[in-house]
Design an enzyme around this catalytic site. Structure first.
Site, PDB file in Angstrom:
ATOM      1  N   ARG A  46      -0.274   9.830  -8.585  1.00 30.64           N
ATOM      2  CA  ARG A  46       0.020  10.483  -9.857  1.00 30.64           C
ATOM      3  C   ARG A  46       1.491  10.027 -10.471  1.00 30.64           C
ATOM      4  NH1 ARG A  46      -1.409  16.252  -7.513  1.00 30.64           N
ATOM      5  NH2 ARG A  46      -0.614  15.036  -5.798  1.00 30.64           N
ATOM      6  N   ASP A 181      -9.912   6.204  13.109  1.00 29.91           N
ATOM      7  CA  ASP A 181      -9.019   6.861  13.969  1.00 29.91           C
ATOM      8  C   ASP A 181      -8.174   5.859  14.547  1.00 29.91           C
ATOM      9  OD1 ASP A 181      -8.370   7.502  16.735  1.00 29.91           O
ATOM     10  OD2 ASP A 181      -9.906   8.985  16.901  1.00 29.91           O
ATOM     11  N   HIS A 182      -7.019   5.851  14.201  1.00 28.73           N
ATOM     12  CA  HIS A 182      -6.107   4.739  14.518  1.00 28.73           C
ATOM     13  C   HIS A 182      -5.920   4.478  15.859  1.00 28.73           C
ATOM     14  CE1 HIS A 182      -2.829   7.319  15.156  1.00 28.73           C
ATOM     15  NE2 HIS A 182      -2.140   6.322  15.530  1.00 28.73           N
ATOM     16  N   LYS A 186      -5.757   0.343  18.523  1.00 26.19           N
ATOM     17  CA  LYS A 186      -4.852  -0.308  19.389  1.00 26.19           C
ATOM     18  C   LYS A 186      -5.295  -1.108  20.369  1.00 26.19           C
ATOM     19  CE  LYS A 186      -2.134   4.296  19.057  1.00 26.19           C
ATOM     20  NZ  LYS A 186      -0.903   4.009  18.659  1.00 26.19           N
ATOM     21  N   GLU A 220       4.278  12.857  23.404  1.00 25.58           N
ATOM     22  CA  GLU A 220       5.273  12.423  22.245  1.00 25.58           C
ATOM     23  C   GLU A 220       6.496  13.185  22.449  1.00 25.58           C
ATOM     24  OE1 GLU A 220       3.166  11.808  18.047  1.00 25.58           O
ATOM     25  OE2 GLU A 220       2.316  13.614  19.044  1.00 25.58           O
ATOM     26  N   ASP A 239      -5.489  18.072  15.885  1.00 27.20           N
ATOM     27  CA  ASP A 239      -4.694  16.957  15.348  1.00 27.20           C
ATOM     28  C   ASP A 239      -4.903  15.746  16.379  1.00 27.20           C
ATOM     29  OD1 ASP A 239      -2.815  15.759  14.036  1.00 27.20           O
ATOM     30  OD2 ASP A 239      -1.413  15.713  15.626  1.00 27.20           O
ATOM     31  N   HIS A 244      -8.435  11.668  18.901  1.00 30.88           N
ATOM     32  CA  HIS A 244      -7.937  10.497  19.479  1.00 30.88           C
ATOM     33  C   HIS A 244      -8.153  10.682  21.186  1.00 30.88           C
ATOM     34  CE1 HIS A 244      -5.779   9.714  16.208  1.00 30.88           C
ATOM     35  NE2 HIS A 244      -4.886  10.327  16.173  1.00 30.88           N
ATOM     36  N   LYS A 344       3.534  17.642  21.693  1.00 29.77           N
ATOM     37  CA  LYS A 344       4.743  17.374  20.958  1.00 29.77           C
ATOM     38  C   LYS A 344       6.222  17.777  21.597  1.00 29.77           C
ATOM     39  CE  LYS A 344       3.010  16.212  16.372  1.00 29.77           C
ATOM     40  NZ  LYS A 344       2.570  14.901  16.540  1.00 29.77           N
TER      41      LYS A 344
HETATM   42  C1  BG6 Z   1      -1.594  11.220  14.316  1.00 34.41           C
HETATM   43  C2  BG6 Z   1      -1.277  12.682  14.476  1.00 34.41           C
HETATM   44  O1  BG6 Z   1      -3.081  10.903  14.057  1.00 34.41           O
HETATM   45  O2  BG6 Z   1      -1.230  10.481  15.496  1.00 34.41           O
HETATM   46  C3  BG6 Z   1       0.120  12.756  14.574  1.00 34.41           C
HETATM   47  O3  BG6 Z   1      -1.604  13.461  13.349  1.00 34.41           O
HETATM   48  C4  BG6 Z   1       0.524  11.941  15.972  1.00 34.41           C
HETATM   49  O4  BG6 Z   1       0.510  14.018  15.032  1.00 34.41           O
HETATM   50  C5  BG6 Z   1       0.037  10.652  15.999  1.00 34.41           C
HETATM   51  O5  BG6 Z   1       1.997  11.890  16.140  1.00 34.41           O
HETATM   52  C6  BG6 Z   1       0.287   9.487  17.280  1.00 34.41           C
HETATM   53  O6  BG6 Z   1       0.071   8.299  16.939  1.00 34.41           O
HETATM   54  P1  BG6 Z   1       0.778   7.269  17.804  1.00 34.41           P
HETATM   55  O7  BG6 Z   1       0.252   6.065  17.287  1.00 34.41           O
HETATM   56  O8  BG6 Z   1       2.247   7.244  17.219  1.00 34.41           O
HETATM   57  O9  BG6 Z   1       0.594   7.459  19.123  1.00 34.41           O
END
Ligand code: BG6
Length: 495
Positions: A46, A181-182, A186, A220, A239, A244, A344
């Protein structure tokens, strides 16, 4: 592998994900020669920006966040020629017409039908409106060339996930839908499959006969940062565990696929989710632990508790930590607990999978010899250390017979000199190549929700909580230690 001419349209072009992950990933793909000669990146949002302003922003983002460091002047000049910005209103049909025109202009200029990737790096509230409008404007009719990428959260619960799947299935062909899903991108996570299925020595012991238990721990140090508004309505289960951690569990527990084909692999993973034991409210009490961080200290610096964080309800009962004991009820895994934890503001930032093998059936050494006797463990460290280590017993050099635990280590740093690509590079390249192997499929997402819903609803119904129940930078609530200690184990962490 050769990628075809591609147009990327990034919704949320001025957002955090594009700044931190997508733009640096595209730039590094370009540097490493993975982008096709003909490509175009159209950021959209936007905010009123010119192409020039948008390019300048991306340049800063790359300087700040790219794994390859500051952008090289010449390379950047070449890259930025392909970067554009379009002001958009997700609700307005004109916006989509404009995308169509831009794609057609590229097609005419390149004299080829390009792949078009619509990347939704936006809040999920925009998914329905954007996807419906893309389809309405007929931008996604070309099933072979057009793909839509969406980011989690994929729904808030089973019902909404089903709704989202239904919506997407009504608009697009399955092979056009990419749920990112990143974690699956990895390097070390992809290596779980290579390690398990390209070696013959593991399969015979990869089962209940040899494995005592499995731990999956993703901890984390970071707190909720500036994402309080999203996170407070989500929590650690939604989350992290729903996506993950359960994906990691699937990679450890899946049967051997017959080929490296996207659906073969995803079928085997969904089998695991279907085999996982469902929770009764009593199971939730015994096998699921949640926590929320209080303030704490790290290296002389105090950080606030979760309830004091920005955009978080001061009476919030959202969990910032969860630990669950799962079982996979099939022949391979019957009776083997899978302990999963994430949170966290914990003591360490690390993602580690530990496979603990059973003890030897009979110990021939005197107790004094086995100074630090430890059952064999296979430790897959995903981050920050990237390694696979096998812990075995060995004789310590000396005249007496003393055993201790040593590590046989494969570590990326010592083995390879090239820098590993970021997860988003792998996954963006896969979207260009049309390879869905490392993406979640709709039924996987639903199966994962189905598994965790009883835990979430039992938690929601129980109002009296002792939150906050762990200090920032600790290892989480004591009940998480008790969860695993009851079975005679302890959480493993790398030093
Ligand atoms: C994300 C979550 O999908 O993954 C975050 O929404 C989290 O809360 C993050 O911090 C962790 O990813 P990575 O790659 O830093 O382990």
């Amino acid at each position: 592998i050769k990628s075809e001419p591609t147009v990327f349209v990034i919704f949320g072009g001025t957002g955090d994900l594009n700044a931190r992950k997508l733009a640096p990933a595209l730039y590094n793909l370009f540097l490493d020669g993975w982008l096709p000669k003909q490509f175009s990146i159209i950021g959209t949002g936007r905010t009123q920006l010119t192409d020039e302003q948008f390019r300048k922003n991306l340049n800063e983002d790359i300087n700040n966040f790219s794994r390859s460091g500051k952008a090289d002047k010449e390379k950047w000049a070449e890259f930025q020629k392909n970067v554009y910005y379009q002001v958009s209103d997700a609700k307005d049909a004109e916006t989509y017409k404009e995308f169509g025109k831009r794609v057609e202009a590229h097609a005419a200029e390149w004299k080829v039908r390009p792949n078009v990737i619509y990347y939704l790096a936006v809040s999920p509230t925009f998914f329905p409106i954007i996807t419906s409008n893309l389809a309405k404007a007929k931008l996604t009719d070309d099933v072979e060339h057009v793909r839509v990428v969406i980011e989690k959260p994929f729904g808030h619960d089973l019902e909404s996930a089903k709704e989202l799947n239904k919506l997407l299935a009504g608009l697009f062909d399955d092979k056009q839908i990419y749920h990112i899903d990143h974690y699956l991108g990895k390097e070390t996570v992809q290596n779980i499959m290579a390690f398990r299925f390209a070696n013959s020595i593991l399969e015979p012991i990869w089962n209940r006969n040899y494995i005592e238990h499995v731990q999956i721990s993703v901890t984390e140090q970071l707190g909720v940062e500036d994402r309080g508004d999203y996170y407070d309505g989500s929590g650690a289960m939604r989350d992290m565990i729903q996506n993950h951690l359960l994906q990691l569990l699937c990679l450890v527990a899946m049967e051997t696929p017959v080929s490296f084909n996207a659906d073969e692999i995803r079928n085997r993973k969904v089998d695991v989710l279907h085999a996982m034991r469902r929770f009764s409210p009593e199971d939730v009490r015994m096998s699921a632990v949640r926590g929320q961080y209080a303030k704490g200290w790290m290296e002389g610096k105090e950080v606030p508790g979760y309830r004091e964080e920005a955009k978080v309800d001061p009476n919030s009962n959202t969990e910032t930590f969860a630990a669950i004991k799962f079982f996979v009820d099939n022949w391979r895994w019957q009776g083997v607990p899978f302990y999963v934890r994430t949170g966290k503001r914990l003591h360490q930032s690390s993602s580690v999978i530990t496979i603990q093998f059973k003890d030897v059936p009979h110990k021939i050494f005197p107790t004094e010899a086995a100074e630090s006797w430890q059952q064999n463990r296979l430790i897959i460290s995903i981050q920050p250390e990237m390694s696979i280590r096998l812990q075995v017993q060995a004789k310590r050099p000396g005249l007496d017979m003393i055993l201790n635990t040593v590590d046989m280590v494969f570590d990326y740093k010592g083995t390879y000199t090239n820098q590993a690509p970021e997860a988003y590079e792998t996954l963006l390249l896969d979207t260009m190549l049309g390879d869905q192997t490392l993406f979640m499929r709709g039924d996987q997402i639903e199966a994962a929700w189905d598994l965790i819903m009883p835990i979430l609803s039992t938690w929601t119904n129980k109002k009296s909580l002792n939150f906050p129940n762990y200090s920032a930078y600790s290892w989480g609530p004591e009940s998480a230690e008790a969860l695993i200690a009851r079975d005679g184990f302890t959480w493993f962490s790398l030093p």
